[in-house]
Write a protein that holds these residues in place. Sequence first.
Motif, PDB file in Angstrom:
ATOM      1  N   LEU A 283       2.483-101.080  -4.362  1.00  0.00           N
ATOM      2  CA  LEU A 283       3.237-101.864  -3.389  1.00  0.00           C
ATOM      3  C   LEU A 283       4.458-102.494  -4.041  1.00  0.00           C
ATOM      4  O   LEU A 283       4.401-102.890  -5.213  1.00  0.00           O
ATOM      5  CB  LEU A 283       2.356-102.978  -2.807  1.00  0.00           C
ATOM      6  N   PRO A 284       5.547-102.619  -3.302  1.00  0.00           N
ATOM      7  CA  PRO A 284       6.690-103.362  -3.840  1.00  0.00           C
ATOM      8  C   PRO A 284       6.376-104.848  -3.864  1.00  0.00           C
ATOM      9  O   PRO A 284       5.700-105.375  -2.972  1.00  0.00           O
ATOM     10  CB  PRO A 284       7.813-103.036  -2.842  1.00  0.00           C
ATOM     11  N   GLY A 285       6.848-105.516  -4.886  1.00  0.00           N
ATOM     12  CA  GLY A 285       6.624-106.957  -4.967  1.00  0.00           C
ATOM     13  C   GLY A 285       5.173-107.286  -5.271  1.00  0.00           C
ATOM     14  O   GLY A 285       4.419-106.480  -5.812  1.00  0.00           O
ATOM     15  N   HIS A 286       4.769-108.496  -4.878  1.00  0.00           N
ATOM     16  CA  HIS A 286       3.439-108.997  -5.176  1.00  0.00           C
ATOM     17  C   HIS A 286       2.892-109.651  -3.912  1.00  0.00           C
ATOM     18  O   HIS A 286       3.429-110.677  -3.466  1.00  0.00           O
ATOM     19  CB  HIS A 286       3.503-109.976  -6.350  1.00  0.00           C
ATOM     20  N   PRO A 287       1.859-109.049  -3.300  1.00  0.00           N
ATOM     21  CA  PRO A 287       1.384-109.499  -1.988  1.00  0.00           C
ATOM     22  C   PRO A 287       1.053-110.989  -1.969  1.00  0.00           C
ATOM     23  O   PRO A 287       0.570-111.548  -2.958  1.00  0.00           O
ATOM     24  CB  PRO A 287       0.114-108.658  -1.767  1.00  0.00           C
ATOM     25  N   GLU A 288       1.290-111.610  -0.842  1.00  0.00           N
ATOM     26  CA  GLU A 288       1.009-113.036  -0.711  1.00  0.00           C
ATOM     27  C   GLU A 288      -0.490-113.300  -0.788  1.00  0.00           C
ATOM     28  O   GLU A 288      -0.948-114.222  -1.454  1.00  0.00           O
ATOM     29  CB  GLU A 288       1.575-113.567   0.614  1.00  0.00           C
ATOM     30  N   THR A 289      -1.268-112.476  -0.077  1.00  0.00           N
ATOM     31  CA  THR A 289      -2.721-112.631  -0.105  1.00  0.00           C
ATOM     32  C   THR A 289      -3.368-111.268  -0.349  1.00  0.00           C
ATOM     33  O   THR A 289      -2.777-110.218  -0.058  1.00  0.00           O
ATOM     34  CB  THR A 289      -3.261-113.204   1.220  1.00  0.00           C
ATOM     35  N   ILE A 290      -4.586-111.317  -0.867  1.00  0.00           N
ATOM     36  CA  ILE A 290      -5.326-110.098  -1.223  1.00  0.00           C
ATOM     37  C   ILE A 290      -6.649-110.094  -0.474  1.00  0.00           C
ATOM     38  O   ILE A 290      -7.366-111.100  -0.473  1.00  0.00           O
ATOM     39  CB  ILE A 290      -5.620-110.062  -2.739  1.00  0.00           C
ATOM     40  N   PRO A 291      -7.033-108.976   0.150  1.00  0.00           N
ATOM     41  CA  PRO A 291      -8.361-108.897   0.770  1.00  0.00           C
ATOM     42  C   PRO A 291      -9.451-109.141  -0.271  1.00  0.00           C
ATOM     43  O   PRO A 291      -9.329-108.737  -1.430  1.00  0.00           O
ATOM     44  CB  PRO A 291      -8.408-107.463   1.309  1.00  0.00           C
ATOM     45  N   ALA A 292     -10.546-109.777   0.157  1.00  0.00           N
ATOM     46  CA  ALA A 292     -11.581-110.205  -0.787  1.00  0.00           C
ATOM     47  C   ALA A 292     -12.223-109.043  -1.529  1.00  0.00           C
ATOM     48  O   ALA A 292     -12.719-109.200  -2.642  1.00  0.00           O
ATOM     49  CB  ALA A 292     -12.656-111.000  -0.043  1.00  0.00           C
ATOM     50  N   GLY A 293     -12.229-107.848  -0.933  1.00  0.00           N
ATOM     51  CA  GLY A 293     -12.912-106.721  -1.555  1.00  0.00           C
ATOM     52  C   GLY A 293     -12.087-105.946  -2.556  1.00  0.00           C
ATOM     53  O   GLY A 293     -12.592-105.003  -3.170  1.00  0.00           O
ATOM     54  N   LEU A 294     -10.812-106.308  -2.729  1.00  0.00           N
ATOM     55  CA  LEU A 294      -9.919-105.515  -3.570  1.00  0.00           C
ATOM     56  C   LEU A 294      -9.464-106.304  -4.790  1.00  0.00           C
ATOM     57  O   LEU A 294      -9.640-107.506  -4.880  1.00  0.00           O
ATOM     58  CB  LEU A 294      -8.688-105.072  -2.765  1.00  0.00           C
ATOM     59  N   TRP A 295      -8.851-105.570  -5.718  1.00  0.00           N
ATOM     60  CA  TRP A 295      -8.124-106.210  -6.809  1.00  0.00           C
ATOM     61  C   TRP A 295      -6.631-105.916  -6.661  1.00  0.00           C
ATOM     62  O   TRP A 295      -6.233-105.001  -5.949  1.00  0.00           O
ATOM     63  CB  TRP A 295      -8.596-105.762  -8.189  1.00  0.00           C
ATOM     64  N   SER A 296      -5.826-106.735  -7.318  1.00  0.00           N
ATOM     65  CA  SER A 296      -4.374-106.598  -7.241  1.00  0.00           C
ATOM     66  C   SER A 296      -3.812-106.810  -8.635  1.00  0.00           C
ATOM     67  O   SER A 296      -3.843-107.917  -9.154  1.00  0.00           O
ATOM     68  CB  SER A 296      -3.795-107.628  -6.261  1.00  0.00           C
ATOM     69  N   TYR A 297      -3.326-105.739  -9.256  1.00  0.00           N
ATOM     70  CA  TYR A 297      -2.838-105.800 -10.624  1.00  0.00           C
ATOM     71  C   TYR A 297      -1.314-105.723 -10.649  1.00  0.00           C
ATOM     72  O   TYR A 297      -0.727-104.753 -10.159  1.00  0.00           O
ATOM     73  CB  TYR A 297      -3.408-104.641 -11.452  1.00  0.00           C
ATOM     74  N   ARG A 298      -0.703-106.715 -11.220  1.00  0.00           N
ATOM     75  CA  ARG A 298       0.739-106.669 -11.456  1.00  0.00           C
ATOM     76  C   ARG A 298       0.979-105.609 -12.534  1.00  0.00           C
ATOM     77  O   ARG A 298       0.371-105.649 -13.609  1.00  0.00           O
ATOM     78  CB  ARG A 298       1.220-108.037 -11.939  1.00  0.00           C
ATOM     79  N   VAL A 299       1.877-104.638 -12.280  1.00  0.00           N
ATOM     80  CA  VAL A 299       2.144-103.603 -13.278  1.00  0.00           C
ATOM     81  C   VAL A 299       3.539-103.738 -13.887  1.00  0.00           C
ATOM     82  O   VAL A 299       3.790-103.241 -14.982  1.00  0.00           O
ATOM     83  CB  VAL A 299       1.928-102.185 -12.703  1.00  0.00           C
TER      84      VAL A 299
END
Length: 502
Positions: A283-299
């Motif tokens: 995804l472009p940028g960095h999401p404001e919120t993340i669904p509880a079941g996922l992870w979100s890694y800044r690359v």
Amino acid sequence: MGKHGIVVDPDQAREPFVLALDVGSTASRGGLYDAAGRPVRGLRHKVPHQFATAADGTAEIDPEQVVAELAEIITEVTGRRRGLRVAGVALDTFASSLVGVDDAGTALTPCYTYADSRCAPQLRALRAELDEPAIQQRTGTRLHTSYLPARLRWLRESAPAVFGRTSRWLSLGEYVHLRLLGTAAVGTSTAAWTGMLDRRTGVWDAKMLAVAGVDVAQLSQIHDPDRPLEDHGGAGGRWPALADAVWLAPVTDGFASNIGIGANDEATIAAAAATSGAMRVMLPGHPETIPAGLWSYRVDASRTLLGGALNDVGRVVSWLDHTLALDAPDTAALDRDAALLAAPDAAAPVVLPYLTGERSTGWAADARALFADVSAATTAPLLYRGAMEGVALAYARVAEQLKQAGGRPQRILASGRVTMDLPGWLQILADVLGAPVEQVTMKRTTMHGTALLALDVVAPGVERAAVEIGASYEPQASRAAYYEDRAARYQRLYDAVVAPHH
């Protein structure tokens, strides 16, 4: 061009060249790539290895062994072509690794891998004392045995003398660089996979460092993938082909895998299916919120890798083969693809495929597999079909949360050993997801992605060769109702059996 990709003969390869190194769970690999991102024929090498495991949750590897493996690979690959000049060297490793070193850079610990679960008691303690949803929104990760806060606390409590002597905490890739180059930085994605990076700012998260009991001075500088290491040490003296090469900070295999198959924008989901599995979208940028079941890694500064991981994909296939004795010489072989390509059969059991626990989406680490509605009439093909439908339904649970966070992607690219060995399963996956699934036929896609990251630095203006795509599996509308019912039954079983104990 070969059947499986874009391999180029040495005399047709275009400079500049890059060397990609990959440390996985079962082997270290390396290969030379040309400016178009094509692997150069005959210039790759592989050294198998395995984790040391034990019943107490141990899963580790000797970091010095990995250094020796990569040194062998570099020697082999660069020694096969006289006068070779390599412009860049990039390294990916399995994520969430940890090595402690003293002031001289000597390893005081083994390399603890993502699979080491001995910190489970510390994990339970952290979950009791911390606000896990807030941590996930800040770091992009849940509290889990794979991440470093619980592991560092475990080391602090179980080996306080070693913990106290440790000068720096490194990932496996950083340790390799320290030994080969005399310097080390941590790639942004590698830092993100620790569970201790602020995903929005890209700096170490002070609160999680305090939880882990480490100081920021014990951690490396964070480098985005376009920022080479400042110092190359003596590698050029040891390997003349690398005399002028730039070295990049180590990245994680999941990030490299997405890049390697071309899933590098928000329109494309990568579905990886090997021993374990994952679904990831860039995804472009960095999401404001993340669904509880996922992870979100800044690359890097401008991109996030959002997704979920599954413990058991190829492991389910291996378990079925062994348990149903499908690979026994005196057993009539089950035509696996025929079982997977057949029309759905309501007599197939509904299966929760958690042989070694669940990561996404429920994070129930102690969950175990469940076969429901098995009767005296249930055959081996039906058991096989039901289990592989269960794996596809686990992917669908991740896909549903990806849609919530990143919109509706236009493509799903599937790669990994399971997709090559069982292409019929991709039809089930397409039917379950209700979207076309395209099979990536290129081999070693993770190493390819690592090479492309290096080429972005040393050959930014060169057009890259296209990744080879095989068959596309279209969802069959007549099966939608069947899989909707399966998904609902899966959820009811999950709610009744897994959720109450989590």
